[in-house]
Structure formats: C-alpha cells, structure tokens
Design a protein around this motif. Structure first.
Motif, PDB file in Angstrom:
ATOM      1  N   ASP A   1       0.967  -1.157  -0.010  1.00  0.00           N
ATOM      2  CA  ASP A   1      -0.180   0.061   0.259  1.00  0.00           C
ATOM      3  C   ASP A   1       0.788   1.299  -0.011  1.00  0.00           C
ATOM      4  OD1 ASP A   1      -2.283  -1.514   0.100  1.00  0.00           O
ATOM      5  OD2 ASP A   1      -2.466  -1.537   2.331  1.00  0.00           O
ATOM      6  N   GLU A   2       0.371   2.384  -0.408  1.00  0.00           N
ATOM      7  CA  GLU A   2       0.885   3.534  -0.123  1.00  0.00           C
ATOM      8  C   GLU A   2       1.534   3.814   1.256  1.00  0.00           C
ATOM      9  OE1 GLU A   2      -0.074   8.428  -0.621  1.00  0.00           O
ATOM     10  OE2 GLU A   2      -1.554   6.936  -0.798  1.00  0.00           O
ATOM     11  N   LEU A   3       2.554   4.464   1.661  1.00  0.00           N
ATOM     12  CA  LEU A   3       3.017   4.866   2.799  1.00  0.00           C
ATOM     13  C   LEU A   3       3.085   6.207   2.914  1.00  0.00           C
ATOM     14  CD1 LEU A   3       5.751   2.203   3.655  1.00  0.00           C
ATOM     15  CD2 LEU A   3       3.246   2.246   4.456  1.00  0.00           C
ATOM     16  N   GLN A   4       2.082   7.524   3.480  1.00  0.00           N
ATOM     17  CA  GLN A   4       2.108   8.422   3.627  1.00  0.00           C
ATOM     18  C   GLN A   4       3.432   9.185   4.416  1.00  0.00           C
ATOM     19  OE1 GLN A   4      -1.708   9.889   5.103  1.00  0.00           O
ATOM     20  NE2 GLN A   4      -2.677   9.452   2.936  1.00  0.00           N
ATOM     21  N   GLY A   5       3.753  10.078   4.148  1.00  0.00           N
ATOM     22  CA  GLY A   5       5.098  10.753   4.895  1.00  0.00           C
ATOM     23  C   GLY A   5       5.043  10.654   6.509  1.00  0.00           C
ATOM     24  N   HIS A   6       6.063  10.091   7.086  1.00  0.00           N
ATOM     25  CA  HIS A   6       5.961   9.640   8.548  1.00  0.00           C
ATOM     26  C   HIS A   6       7.444   9.822   8.871  1.00  0.00           C
ATOM     27  CE1 HIS A   6       6.587   6.070   6.532  1.00  0.00           C
ATOM     28  NE2 HIS A   6       7.060   5.566   7.592  1.00  0.00           N
ATOM     29  N   THR A   7       7.729   9.626  10.050  1.00  0.00           N
ATOM     30  CA  THR A   7       8.926   9.414  10.693  1.00  0.00           C
ATOM     31  C   THR A   7       9.266   7.928  11.428  1.00  0.00           C
ATOM     32  OG1 THR A   7       8.429  10.602  12.886  1.00  0.00           O
ATOM     33  CG2 THR A   7       9.885  11.898  11.039  1.00  0.00           C
ATOM     34  N   ASP A   8      10.270   7.356  11.631  1.00  0.00           N
ATOM     35  CA  ASP A   8      10.144   6.230  12.094  1.00  0.00           C
ATOM     36  C   ASP A   8      10.614   6.506  13.693  1.00  0.00           C
ATOM     37  OD1 ASP A   8       9.048   4.833  10.288  1.00  0.00           O
ATOM     38  OD2 ASP A   8      10.870   3.832   9.492  1.00  0.00           O
ATOM     39  N   LEU A   9      11.513   5.464  14.362  1.00  0.00           N
ATOM     40  CA  LEU A   9      11.642   5.874  15.413  1.00  0.00           C
ATOM     41  C   LEU A   9      13.304   5.816  15.920  1.00  0.00           C
ATOM     42  CD1 LEU A   9       8.964   3.229  17.304  1.00  0.00           C
ATOM     43  CD2 LEU A   9       8.829   5.840  17.047  1.00  0.00           C
TER      44      LEU A   9
ATOM     45  N   LEU B   1      10.492  13.834   6.534  1.00  0.00           N
ATOM     46  CA  LEU B   1       9.709  12.670   6.452  1.00  0.00           C
ATOM     47  C   LEU B   1       9.747  11.826   5.339  1.00  0.00           C
ATOM     48  CD1 LEU B   1       6.156  14.499   6.777  1.00  0.00           C
ATOM     49  CD2 LEU B   1       7.365  13.535   8.626  1.00  0.00           C
ATOM     50  N   HIS B   2       9.402  10.547   5.302  1.00  0.00           N
ATOM     51  CA  HIS B   2       9.741   9.523   4.313  1.00  0.00           C
ATOM     52  C   HIS B   2       8.386   8.766   3.740  1.00  0.00           C
ATOM     53  CE1 HIS B   2      10.319   6.791   7.479  1.00  0.00           C
ATOM     54  NE2 HIS B   2      10.231   5.928   6.762  1.00  0.00           N
ATOM     55  N   GLY B   3       8.330   8.240   2.867  1.00  0.00           N
ATOM     56  CA  GLY B   3       7.133   7.392   2.346  1.00  0.00           C
ATOM     57  C   GLY B   3       7.307   6.949   0.994  1.00  0.00           C
ATOM     58  N   ARG B   4       6.406   6.314   0.469  1.00  0.00           N
ATOM     59  CA  ARG B   4       6.447   5.907  -1.043  1.00  0.00           C
ATOM     60  C   ARG B   4       5.011   5.719  -1.484  1.00  0.00           C
ATOM     61  NH1 ARG B   4       6.620   0.284   1.347  1.00  0.00           N
ATOM     62  NH2 ARG B   4       4.372  -0.486   1.146  1.00  0.00           N
ATOM     63  N   THR B   5       4.882   5.529  -2.821  1.00  0.00           N
ATOM     64  CA  THR B   5       3.654   5.399  -3.571  1.00  0.00           C
ATOM     65  C   THR B   5       3.119   3.910  -3.520  1.00  0.00           C
ATOM     66  OG1 THR B   5       4.793   5.005  -5.770  1.00  0.00           O
ATOM     67  CG2 THR B   5       4.165   7.115  -5.057  1.00  0.00           C
ATOM     68  N   ALA B   6       2.120   3.537  -3.728  1.00  0.00           N
ATOM     69  CA  ALA B   6       1.541   1.925  -3.815  1.00  0.00           C
ATOM     70  C   ALA B   6       2.244   1.348  -4.860  1.00  0.00           C
ATOM     71  CB  ALA B   6       0.138   1.898  -3.842  1.00  0.00           C
ATOM     72  N   PHE B   7       2.571   0.019  -4.835  1.00  0.00           N
ATOM     73  CA  PHE B   7       3.295  -0.476  -5.840  1.00  0.00           C
ATOM     74  C   PHE B   7       2.545  -2.061  -6.350  1.00  0.00           C
ATOM     75  CE2 PHE B   7       5.489  -2.105  -2.122  1.00  0.00           C
ATOM     76  CZ  PHE B   7       5.490  -3.463  -2.477  1.00  0.00           C
ATOM     77  N   GLN B   8       2.792  -2.332  -7.476  1.00  0.00           N
ATOM     78  CA  GLN B   8       2.563  -3.685  -7.654  1.00  0.00           C
ATOM     79  C   GLN B   8       3.658  -4.665  -8.295  1.00  0.00           C
ATOM     80  OE1 GLN B   8      -0.376  -2.479 -10.925  1.00  0.00           O
ATOM     81  NE2 GLN B   8      -1.817  -3.549  -9.689  1.00  0.00           N
ATOM     82  N   ASP B   9       3.755  -5.839  -7.791  1.00  0.00           N
ATOM     83  CA  ASP B   9       4.723  -6.806  -8.161  1.00  0.00           C
ATOM     84  C   ASP B   9       4.044  -7.811  -9.271  1.00  0.00           C
ATOM     85  OD1 ASP B   9       6.738  -6.248  -6.370  1.00  0.00           O
ATOM     86  OD2 ASP B   9       5.958  -7.015  -4.743  1.00  0.00           O
ATOM     87  N   VAL B  10       5.091  -8.255 -10.098  1.00  0.00           N
ATOM     88  CA  VAL B  10       4.957  -9.495 -10.787  1.00  0.00           C
ATOM     89  C   VAL B  10       5.789 -10.494 -10.177  1.00  0.00           C
ATOM     90  CG1 VAL B  10       4.209  -8.291 -12.716  1.00  0.00           C
ATOM     91  CG2 VAL B  10       6.552  -8.812 -12.466  1.00  0.00           C
ATOM     92  N   CYS B  11       5.622 -11.758 -10.379  1.00  0.00           N
ATOM     93  CA  CYS B  11       6.087 -13.050  -9.955  1.00  0.00           C
ATOM     94  C   CYS B  11       7.681 -13.085 -10.023  1.00  0.00           C
ATOM     95  CB  CYS B  11       5.671 -14.377 -10.461  1.00  0.00           C
ATOM     96  SG  CYS B  11       4.000 -14.506  -9.856  1.00  0.00           S
ATOM     97  N   ALA B  12       8.071 -12.318 -11.395  1.00  0.00           N
ATOM     98  CA  ALA B  12       9.489 -12.480 -11.850  1.00  0.00           C
ATOM     99  C   ALA B  12      10.142 -11.075 -11.412  1.00  0.00           C
ATOM    100  CB  ALA B  12       9.557 -12.652 -13.332  1.00  0.00           C
TER     101      ALA B  12
END
Length: 294
Positions: free
Chosen positions: A100-108, A241-252
């Motif tokens: 899923d998409e990860l909105q901007g956030h900080t970790d710990l 802040l860091h995050g990423r857009t949603a993504f889709q994998d393929v088996c290969a």
C-alpha cells in the motif's frame, strides 16, 4: 538531498573483509559530513546487487551504516537488516510487508537506510520531505496549528509486542520549537497511545495533523524518485518525512529493499526522541524473550 557515486575501488573495498581501510577513507568522510554539516540525506550509487549478490550487498550496507551509528534490531527475530517486501501473509508488519501507499512519516531511530535490491514492476516511488520545507509552509499557511503541533501527543507501541512502558511518559512534539526544525510524526503510535489511555486524540491536534498531512502530500508530489538496483539511501529520521507510493509486483520482479535502523549521536536530537529508539529496541528484546501478545 546529496548524491554520491561510489567508485569501483570503493565498492570493492566495501565488499571485502576490510571495508574500513584507506580505500574508503574519502567515502567515510563524505558520508559523515553529510550528517554533520550537510543536508542529512544522501543517495549513494555504485553497486550491482545482481553481480555481487544480496549477502555481500547487505554486508556493504552494514559497513556504511557503521560509520554513522549503531544498528538496532528490527523485530523480535533479532535481525539487524530487514527485508522490505510485500508479504500478504504478514498481518502485523504494516509498511514493511505491505504494498500500500505509505504517507509521509518518521520512524523511531535517528538515521535510516534503504538499499534497493529490486524495484517493483509498477509504482513504489520513494520521497523525502524536509522538515525545513514543512515548517515554512505550515507557518505561512496554517500558523494557527503550530501550538498543537509543538505540544504533540504521547507515543504508544505496537500492541502485539511485549512492553513494560506501553505509552511514553511525556508528550512527543510533532514540530520542535528550536532552531533545528526537527519533526516526529507517526500517526500509528499516536493512535496506540490514545487507545491505551482510553481517550481520543485532542481535536486541535487532529485538525493540525490534517493540515500537516495535506502540506506533506503536496510537497511529496514534487519530490518523488525511484530507487534503482544498488541505490542506497541514508537520511536523518528527525529531519525528513519519508514515504512511498503504492506498488504492484509481478512474480518475476518482486520489489525488495534492505532496511537499516541506526541510533546515532552525529546529529543532535532531544532526549525525548532518543528514547523512542531505545523503547522499540527494548520492546523487541522483551518480545524475543516472552513471545508475541495474542
């Protein structure tokens, strides 16, 4: 964010049994200077994971991280390097094993790193949004929110982990009221604290976080980039802040990144932020000893 190409000689040294020798002296100095005098985020290029192999790539990541701080365990399993890849069977991992998409956030932890083994077939763009830009935009457009963001809220922990301190003793500011423009924002841990305290988040904070979320999303749109195989990204957790857009994998072509958490004294952080890394480390160790909560 700074950019730095790792030379073939430096890459060979990092992959050798002695990564801290004279061949990497300039690289060490550049990496440290980025966090003491520079932008506190750097993208390194120069590795080919397909050629050197994932175990060697992981060792190089640990060697680089060792110049900046001390690696922390990332789960009760005790691994120092986590695999960030989609795993639909893992219902507890949240972002680590989600597509899923990860909105901007900080970790710990103080300094974080992501090293790309393989990008996704589609999507999965990363972004960093600087605290300086967020401060400027919030002050100019939503100055009324600053009081609530500077007061912040308590932080909880993952409810499946064992913890002898499930809620922070003090409120953790979202934006810090000093000259360094530090940020600490993770809605998940705020919600866990509110749940444990049996109270809703303060209305003023909810409204302020909505404004902050909108500003961060607008800035992130202009700051997206794709991590390519061999790219290694380090950044100061409390400055970006860091995050990423949603993504889709393929088996290969399944997306896989390696993640590192570092506790570091290279860059100033208030004690209340240092305690966040210490707390999650302690929770992971305790859960390793006692087992997950049901």
């Amino acid at each position: 964010m700074a950019h730095r190409a790792i030379t073939p000689e430096e890459a060979a040294a990092l992959l050798s049994a002695e990564p801290d020798g004279s061949a990497t002296e300039e690289l060490r100095a550049d990496l440290i200077a980025c966090f003491t005098d520079g932008p506190r985020a750097i993208l390194l290029k120069g590795f080919d994971p397909n050629r050197c192999g994932e175990p060697a790539f992981e060792r190089a990541l640990l060697a680089l991280g060792g110049w900046l701080g001390t690696a922390s365990i990332q789960s009760p399993r005790g691994e120092m390097v986590a695999r960030v890849e989609h795993d639909p069977a893992d219902v507890q991992a949240r972002g680590t094993h989600s597509d899923d998409e990860l909105q901007g956030h900080t970790d710990l932890h103080d300094i974080l790193a992501l090293a790309c083994v393989r990008p996704a077939a589609r999507g999965g763009e990363s972004f960093l949004v600087g605290a300086d830009a967020l401060y400027a935009q919030i002050l100019s457009s939503h100055g009324e929110c600053m009081a609530a963001l500077r007061e912040g809220y308590y932080f909880g922990t993952n409810p499946v982990l064992q913890s002898d301190h499930p809620v922070s003793a003090d409120r953790i500011p979202v934006l810090f009221d000093d000259a360094r423009n530090l940020i600490c924002w993770n809605g998940y841990f705020m919600r866990m604290a509110a749940l444990h305290r049996n109270e809703p988040l303060p209305d003023a904070l909810v409204q302020a976080l909505d404004r902050l979320r909108a500003v961060a999303a607008e800035l992130a749109e202009r700051r997206r980039f794709m991590l390519e195989p061999g790219d290694i990204l380090f950044w100061h957790n409390w400055s970006w802040l860091h995050g990423r857009t949603a993504f889709q994998d393929v088996c290969a072509n399944r997306r896989k990144l390696l993640r590192l958490w570092l506790r570091s004294e290279l860059v100033y952080r208030p004690r209340v932020l240092a305690e966040r890394g210490e707390r999650i480390d302690a929770d992971h160790r305790l859960t390793q000893e006692l087992g997950y909560l049901s």
